[in-house]
Each structure stands twice: as C-alpha cells, then as structure tokens.
Design a protein around this motif. Structure first.
Motif, PDB file in Angstrom:
ATOM      1  N   SER A   1       0.816  -1.217   0.000  1.00 60.37           N
ATOM      2  CA  SER A   1       0.000   0.000   0.000  1.00 60.37           C
ATOM      3  C   SER A   1       0.849   1.267   0.000  1.00 60.37           C
ATOM      4  CB  SER A   1      -0.952  -0.003   1.191  1.00 60.37           C
ATOM      5  OG  SER A   1      -0.237   0.001   2.411  1.00 60.37           O
ATOM      6  N   ASP A   2       2.074   1.183   0.557  1.00 61.04           N
ATOM      7  CA  ASP A   2       2.922   2.377   0.700  1.00 61.04           C
ATOM      8  C   ASP A   2       4.078   2.422  -0.295  1.00 61.04           C
ATOM      9  OD1 ASP A   2       1.344   3.003   2.862  1.00 61.04           O
ATOM     10  OD2 ASP A   2       2.750   2.208   4.348  1.00 61.04           O
ATOM     11  N   PHE A   3       4.188   1.440  -1.153  1.00 57.30           N
ATOM     12  CA  PHE A   3       5.388   1.253  -1.952  1.00 57.30           C
ATOM     13  C   PHE A   3       5.666   2.375  -2.934  1.00 57.30           C
ATOM     14  CE2 PHE A   3       7.255  -0.163  -5.970  1.00 57.30           C
ATOM     15  CZ  PHE A   3       8.475  -0.664  -5.536  1.00 57.30           C
ATOM     16  N   TRP A   4       4.680   2.762  -3.718  1.00 57.29           N
ATOM     17  CA  TRP A   4       4.951   3.565  -4.902  1.00 57.29           C
ATOM     18  C   TRP A   4       5.572   4.936  -4.605  1.00 57.29           C
ATOM     19  CZ3 TRP A   4       6.037   2.482  -9.591  1.00 57.29           C
ATOM     20  CH2 TRP A   4       6.137   3.517 -10.539  1.00 57.29           C
ATOM     21  N   PRO A   5       5.088   5.705  -3.643  1.00 53.37           N
ATOM     22  CA  PRO A   5       5.729   7.006  -3.400  1.00 53.37           C
ATOM     23  C   PRO A   5       7.213   6.878  -3.066  1.00 53.37           C
ATOM     24  CG  PRO A   5       3.606   6.923  -2.318  1.00 53.37           C
ATOM     25  CD  PRO A   5       3.890   5.527  -2.804  1.00 53.37           C
ATOM     26  N   ARG A   6       7.581   5.880  -2.290  1.00 50.29           N
ATOM     27  CA  ARG A   6       8.983   5.693  -1.931  1.00 50.29           C
ATOM     28  C   ARG A   6       9.805   5.274  -3.152  1.00 50.29           C
ATOM     29  NH1 ARG A   6       9.329   1.458   2.617  1.00 50.29           N
ATOM     30  NH2 ARG A   6      11.551   2.056   2.507  1.00 50.29           N
TER      31      ARG A   6
ATOM     32  N   ASN B   1      13.574   6.266  -7.705  1.00 51.18           N
ATOM     33  CA  ASN B   1      13.900   5.672  -9.002  1.00 51.18           C
ATOM     34  C   ASN B   1      13.153   6.261 -10.186  1.00 51.18           C
ATOM     35  OD1 ASN B   1      15.648   3.277  -8.046  1.00 51.18           O
ATOM     36  ND2 ASN B   1      13.801   3.106  -6.786  1.00 51.18           N
ATOM     37  N   GLY B   2      12.173   7.107  -9.930  1.00 50.96           N
ATOM     38  CA  GLY B   2      11.357   7.628 -11.001  1.00 50.96           C
ATOM     39  C   GLY B   2      10.162   6.739 -11.282  1.00 50.96           C
ATOM     40  N   ALA B   3       9.345   7.148 -12.241  1.00 49.60           N
ATOM     41  CA  ALA B   3       8.087   6.446 -12.531  1.00 49.60           C
ATOM     42  C   ALA B   3       8.338   5.287 -13.494  1.00 49.60           C
ATOM     43  CB  ALA B   3       7.063   7.411 -13.098  1.00 49.60           C
ATOM     44  N   VAL B   4       9.106   4.297 -13.028  1.00 48.30           N
ATOM     45  CA  VAL B   4       9.367   3.096 -13.819  1.00 48.30           C
ATOM     46  C   VAL B   4       8.831   1.883 -13.071  1.00 48.30           C
ATOM     47  CG1 VAL B   4      11.384   4.035 -14.974  1.00 48.30           C
ATOM     48  CG2 VAL B   4      11.661   2.842 -12.809  1.00 48.30           C
TER      49      VAL B   4
ATOM     50  N   MET C   1       3.636  -0.913  -9.832  1.00 44.11           N
ATOM     51  CA  MET C   1       3.542   0.369 -10.523  1.00 44.11           C
ATOM     52  C   MET C   1       2.607   1.283  -9.744  1.00 44.11           C
ATOM     53  SD  MET C   1       1.447  -1.110 -13.788  1.00 44.11           S
ATOM     54  CE  MET C   1       2.780  -2.281 -13.982  1.00 44.11           C
ATOM     55  N   GLU C   2       2.392   2.461 -10.265  1.00 46.28           N
ATOM     56  CA  GLU C   2       1.649   3.468  -9.508  1.00 46.28           C
ATOM     57  C   GLU C   2       0.253   2.983  -9.126  1.00 46.28           C
ATOM     58  OE1 GLU C   2       0.522   8.235  -9.727  1.00 46.28           O
ATOM     59  OE2 GLU C   2       1.323   7.205 -11.500  1.00 46.28           O
ATOM     60  N   GLY C   3      -0.406   2.248 -10.006  1.00 46.02           N
ATOM     61  CA  GLY C   3      -1.783   1.846  -9.740  1.00 46.02           C
ATOM     62  C   GLY C   3      -1.954   0.481  -9.118  1.00 46.02           C
TER      63      GLY C   3
END
Length: 343
Positions: free
Chosen positions: A73-78, A83-86, A122-124
C-alpha cells in the motif's frame, strides 16, 4: 449467476515481464478481464454484473502478513521518489538461511516480498489489487446471503500470493480472502479448489497448518512448471492442518480424460472433508492453446468442469485466476459457469 467486477483492475497494466532471460510483453494484462466481462454480459445479461463493495484492510490482514500489506500500500511514493516512474522489479532476494530483515532501501524491500520478475509494481498496483480483493469479498457476501454461487471477476489473479510474499502476477490472494470470510462468518469447514494450470502455492502457504480450510489443487507437475518449489503430492499439511492439503499434479500434455479423473478425485476429497462452502480458483490456462501452459483441455471440456463442480452442491464462489489465450478466455470461463448453472 451474478458477476462482480471493478474496472480499477486496469491500473495494473505491466508493459513487460522477464522470463527465461528475456524481457517480453506481459502475458497478464487488462484485456483478459475485459474479454471475460464481455462474454459474461452476453451469456447472462448486463444486469448480472455488479460493482464491488469496499471492505477495508481487515479481511486482507486475516490471511496476509501486515508488513506485506503495508509494503504494497505504501510502496509507490517511496519507489518513484528514488527511481522515477518506472515499473519496479526486484534485483536481489534473500538467499537460503539469510534473515528477511527490514532494510532501508526500497529496492531491497521489494526483494524481501516479491519472489519473481513477472509481477512488477507500478503506480496503480495497490488500487487495482485492493479492488480485486473487494470483488472477491463482494461475491462471497452474495453467496453468504443466499445466492447459490457468484463469480468474482478478479484481476490481477491471486493464488500465488502467500502469507508474506507475492509473485506469479499475484499480489493479494483473493480466493484465500474469500475462504477466510466464510470462516469468519461462522463456517467450521471451507474448501478451496484450485483448477488453474499452475499450483496455488500461495493458498497452500496460507492454510497449510490449519484444519478448517481444505486446499485441493490440480496442476502441472511442479518439477517442470511454476511455482516449482511447492505443489507436490506429498505436501499434505502440518500440525492442525495435517491431511487438509491435497495436491494432484499432472504431466505435460494432460487432456480432459486425465484432468477429469483428478477433478473427480478432488471433488470426492472435498465431500469427505465436510466443507460447508467452496471457493474455486478458476484458471482456464489449462486450455490447449494457452501460450504459457501445456495441458490440452478444449473449450467444451470447461462445460464438464463446471458440471463436476456443481456436484458438490455447496455454496460456491468462483474467483478468476489465470488464462492467457485471450481470444478464447471469455468462452472458456463462461463455459465453466454455464456448466455449473445448468447441471
């Protein structure tokens, strides 16, 4: 039969996965669920499709480690900050006898929970997979309220997600979450019948030391197929779960004559167990044209599969798992549901 669906599944849309040393387009994508949905509407009518309800985190924490749920649940912002949006793949895993200690790098944390390179975050991802769990819980609620059966059109699939790990396109174990909900609502014994081509290793992991949930999985020989390290016939449960796990591995090339014998054996085992409800991990990657599988079931065989499951005469939740021959996936899924309905 009612079908529960959420279009949030489309937020998990991996561009690629890594398999046998190659970066290839992901076999698991949104079109799978979209084609099944279209066929369901054609077969059962638009009014048969319902939107999910929201159930919150607690049902997830009944079967998954809180640290893994929090990580997802917390992964993407970190990750994106560093690393950027990859899309995020692990590049290190804890070796045998290592400690799975928490680290300070998000990439290392990814390797602590993810077991392969087919399941990028990924973000979603979190919105997609938590909505999928809600889809399964909504279908279970329909059956708990009196429907004979319901179909949870979940995506991504879930049966490879264990207590504290994920992989094989799976992040949260939708079938296990649904089964646990029957237990939480008072059932003393529930069965999970996994008919996917691949062993439901995550479901086995979650319930392996419990006697109230019987896991039956019919799948390809794990000496040759993913997940490789679980799924053998001698894995029968431990402690309170002794004899509450039943693996029925089959050789490459198995057709319905072979598969059907294993299915009848699995159904018989569930009857002997005295289950009060059954959750079906419904993978149709046993189809003869599936690009990553090696069984030989034909589309008409899925009608017989549904009819055989109906002989259990139990409250039944179907939960979508695998199936990668996308042009036939809708027909094959609906054949299972129709076979069940018409039995």
């Amino acid at each position: 039969m009612k079908t529960v669906y959420s279009d949030l599944h489309g937020l998990q849309d991996a561009e690629a996965e890594f398999i046998r040393g190659k970066r290839v387009p992901s076999f698991e994508g949104p079109r799978r669920a979209e084609l099944v949905l279209a066929r369901v509407k054609e077969a059962f009518g638009l009014e048969s499709v319902l939107e999910r309800r929201e159930f919150g985190l607690q049902p997830l924490l009944e079967v998954h480690d809180e640290r893994m749920v929090s990580f997802l649940s917390d992964f993407w912002p970190r990750w994106s900050e560093e690393n950027g949006a990859v899309d995020a793949f692990p590049n290190a895993w804890p070796p045998p006898r290592a400690h799975r200690r928490q680290t300070q790098r998000i990439g290392a944390e990814l390797g602590r929970f993810c077991v392969d390179m087919s399941s990028p975050l990924m973000e979603g991802t979190w919105r997609a997979v938590s909505a999928g769990a809600d889809v399964a819980l909504t279908a279970q609620a329909l059956v708990s309220a009196g429907d004979r059966a319901a179909f949870a059109l979940c995506r991504p699939p879930g049966h490879h997600a264990g207590r504290d790990y994920f992989g094989g396109y799976c992040f949260l174990n939708n079938a296990a979450i649904a089964a646990q909900s029957f237990i939480d609502q008072g059932a003393s014994r529930v069965a999970v019948l996994d008919v996917d081509y691949h062993h439901g290793n995550g479901t086995q992991d979650i319930f392996y030391d419990r006697g109230d949930v019987l896991c039956v999985s019919i799948h390809a020989d794990p000496t040759k197929e993913y997940p490789y390290y679980l799924g053998y016939a001698d894995e029968t449960g431990e402690g309170p779960g002794a004899d509450a796990n039943c693996n029925l591995p089959l050789p490459w090339g198995s057709d319905y004559a072979t598969y059907g014998e294993a299915l009848v054996a699995g159904v018989s085992r569930i009857k002997q167990f005295g289950a009060e409800a059954v959750v079906i991990s419904l993978g149709v990657d046993t189809f003869e044209s599936d690009p990553i599988s090696r069984f030989k079931l034909r589309s008409d065989d899925f009608l017989y599969l549904g009819k055989t499951i109906a002989k259990l005469n139990l409250p039944t939740v179907f939960v979508m798992e695998g199936g990668y021959a996308v042009e036939a996936i809708g027909l094959n899924v609906v054949n299972v549901l129709s076979g069940f309905e018409n039995a």
